[in-house]
Design an enzyme around this catalytic site. Structure first.
Site, PDB file in Angstrom:
ATOM      1  N   CYS A  92       0.833  -1.205   0.000  1.00 16.98           N
ATOM      2  CA  CYS A  92       0.000   0.000   0.000  1.00 16.98           C
ATOM      3  C   CYS A  92       0.872   1.262   0.000  1.00 16.98           C
ATOM      4  O   CYS A  92       0.671   2.163  -0.826  1.00 16.98           O
ATOM      5  CB  CYS A  92      -0.916   0.018   1.230  1.00 16.98           C
ATOM      6  SG  CYS A  92      -2.285  -1.162   1.124  1.00 16.98           S
ATOM      7  N   HIS A 103      -7.053   3.981   3.388  1.00 19.27           N
ATOM      8  CA  HIS A 103      -7.126   2.631   3.939  1.00 19.27           C
ATOM      9  C   HIS A 103      -8.538   2.363   4.457  1.00 19.27           C
ATOM     10  O   HIS A 103      -9.157   3.239   5.072  1.00 19.27           O
ATOM     11  CB  HIS A 103      -6.111   2.453   5.071  1.00 19.27           C
ATOM     12  CG  HIS A 103      -4.825   1.835   4.628  1.00 19.27           C
ATOM     13  ND1 HIS A 103      -3.599   2.424   4.792  1.00 19.27           N
ATOM     14  CD2 HIS A 103      -4.569   0.636   4.000  1.00 19.27           C
ATOM     15  CE1 HIS A 103      -2.647   1.636   4.300  1.00 19.27           C
ATOM     16  NE2 HIS A 103      -3.205   0.554   3.813  1.00 19.27           N
TER      17      HIS A 103
END
Lengths: 216, 216, 216, 216
Positions: free
Chosen positions: C144, C168
């Protein structure tokens, strides 16, 4: 000299040590309030054997006070348990390989017993002395609750046992190293806390009135 | 004798003590590895004054290593910070009443600096010695990050400063008493940890390769 | 019609689905503010392949706004990431079996980039609409953060890319069933949130000033 | 048509809504399994009034099944409560301003009652349908446990009441917005879960044997 029986457990769940026995073994033979002596006893982390070892000691020693102690990995303070329930629901097998599910500790026994330790006075004293502490409303459904219930069942039938209860303690720092994100408490802090609990159990006959509940 | 500057903060956020200064003040003048001496320094928990006190000490002492320490209420281990960001976003006012929001620590400075402490070797050594520890990827956006960034900015311009970084530590037990559900760490454990960090910072010039990341 | 590139990831870490792609795939082709269209893109959860897929899409689509989305098991809200760091430290292997440790995303790139999304306006709007949200100061050190950093690096070189960032999101409820004690968020709530983020990114050119920081 | 009495609470503790009543009010009059109808009832969040409203409904409706529902801010799943204890220890005042401490719900009543809902079958079914769920061993010591205990006490004296129990549910997302770091569950997910609980309570007469305990 009157006796305080203090029990700790052997390691379980893959741990190589158990903070409850580490602390209790060091408190063995300690003098409390000039009038009581702590007798330390290790219990096996087994549903069956734990009770035979406990009952033998209860009968042999005739303690005035009993404080059972167990490890509660994940908790951050000394939690003084309020209630023992007549139920075993083992999430993992005990050290003898047994994993009973949804059976009573004592068939035909009452659904639950309240601790007879002065819970609020204990929490108040611990906090005053800088030891994080709280009242807990569940001791789980494993060997800890099992021993706690059996202890209170014994106490209900032996009035000479003035007060009895259970205390859950956090991981030691060296255990928490292998459990990232989990809190810990140093052994010396735990030992100080257990000594204060013993002293308060000796000194206080009428618990104080102080809110220590939870909304859920 | 080479110098390790170790800083702690004064209390903030309603606390009457700060574990970072409690620990650092006791380590002041400690000898590390036979070659270095720790110089303890208290920083005000103020955006402006903290940097003037820090910079004065950096210039006056010319330390080889700097380890800044701060309280992180709610964390359960010694978290060695990986990165300082060029941003202040104060959730609460500092001790001088200032609450800057979304401004840089150093206008025109790079977005971030990485710690130059051997993070992985430090975490490895702490865990080996039984002190819960981890690498953290955020030092927040308050005075701790502010000091950390300013320190790394100074280090980037002073090659004589061999390595520098920031460590966050949990509440002390006596603080956690007033923060139910929050973990704590004893002062002696924190002091042991900080000493090990100083020793590792002195001994290790090339950090070890060990996974200590997070997926998010 | 201007384009908003919205990316989600394929499943990783033993999961059979990834809420980021579940949500993004359903938002594909959605019209935002009458002026923009969302283009959904799935990224592999691999350090190497993720960037080639991302860069190809960035060059081919020339989006005005890019919102990358990823799963953060354990978080309870939509966390809008503030900063991408130039570092990979993989806790687990990626879907191609690679587990790089302590290497930069872009050798020679700056230490970090700040998101160019209007973070505070986004959190304010999400909360106003009843969607739990916060600003996060770490996107971790896995794929990520890797994608986030590469995206911001691209943006720093392509002024036509007006704003870009990373969000997120929690587990879906059906995932949380297998992760006891972990929070979740329904897919419809996540989709509403991502749509609001896109709308805010289109509408707000100057972020609002609002405290959303952390003390550590 | 047989009746399932399902209760929810009015808001308390500074909240402007209570997810238990939001969900239960929408399930009122729902048909379950072709044989039962849900009757929704709002209870005041007051120790005294809650029981008079509950008892009046129990006597008037003669339900076959009773499912009491309450908000548990901070929990992340539907927790099906296992045990009601004969104790009130209010952390905050109820909506009538009363804050009783360490008094029994029913003077002279047994220490605790176990739920008579098929707990394990319920958790199994909820998880199968993608709804996070667990068995909880404490319903706290506030109005929820108070109502739960009084309900089980009534059930112990009325064999026509086939099964009864209590379910705690998380905050709604719009509440969690004001409780940073707290999990939430969408109302539609809660409603699906409560419907599944009702269906399972109707269908299952002999609970399944499945480990759902805790070690502490």
């Amino acid at each position: 000299m009157k006796k305080i029986l203090m029990t700790g457990f052997e390691p379980f769940g893959g741990e190589s040590s158990n903070p409850s026995w580490e602390a209790v073994s060091q408190l063995d033979q300690s003098l409390i309030a000039g009038s009581h002596r702590i007798i330390g006893l290790q219990l096996p982390c087994e549903f069956e054997a734990s009770l035979s070892v406990l009952n033998e000691a209860l009968n042999a020693l005739q303690p005035e006070i009993v404080i059972a102690v167990g490890q509660a990995g994940g908790r951050c303070d000394l939690s003084v348990e309020r209630v023992a329930i007549n139920l075993i629901d083992a999430r993992i097998a005990d050290n003898a390989g047994a994993q009973p599910i949804d059976i009573p500790v004592v068939p035909g026994g009452p659904t639950a017993y309240f601790s007879s330790l002065p819970l609020k006075a204990i929490v108040q004293e611990l906090q005053l002395q800088g030891v994080p502490a709280s009242v807990s409303n569940t001791a789980g459904t494993y060997v800890c609750n099992h021993v706690f219930y059996a202890l209170m069942h014994f106490a209900s039938q032996h009035p000479g046992l003035r007060s009895a209860g259970f205390v859950h303690i956090p991981y030691m720092p060296e255990q928490a190293v292998r459990h990232p994100g989990q809190p810990s408490m140093s052994l010396s802090q735990v030992m100080l806390g257990l000594r204060l609990i013993a002293e308060t159990a000796v000194a206080v006959r009428q618990d104080v009135r102080m809110s220590a509940g939870t909304t859920h």
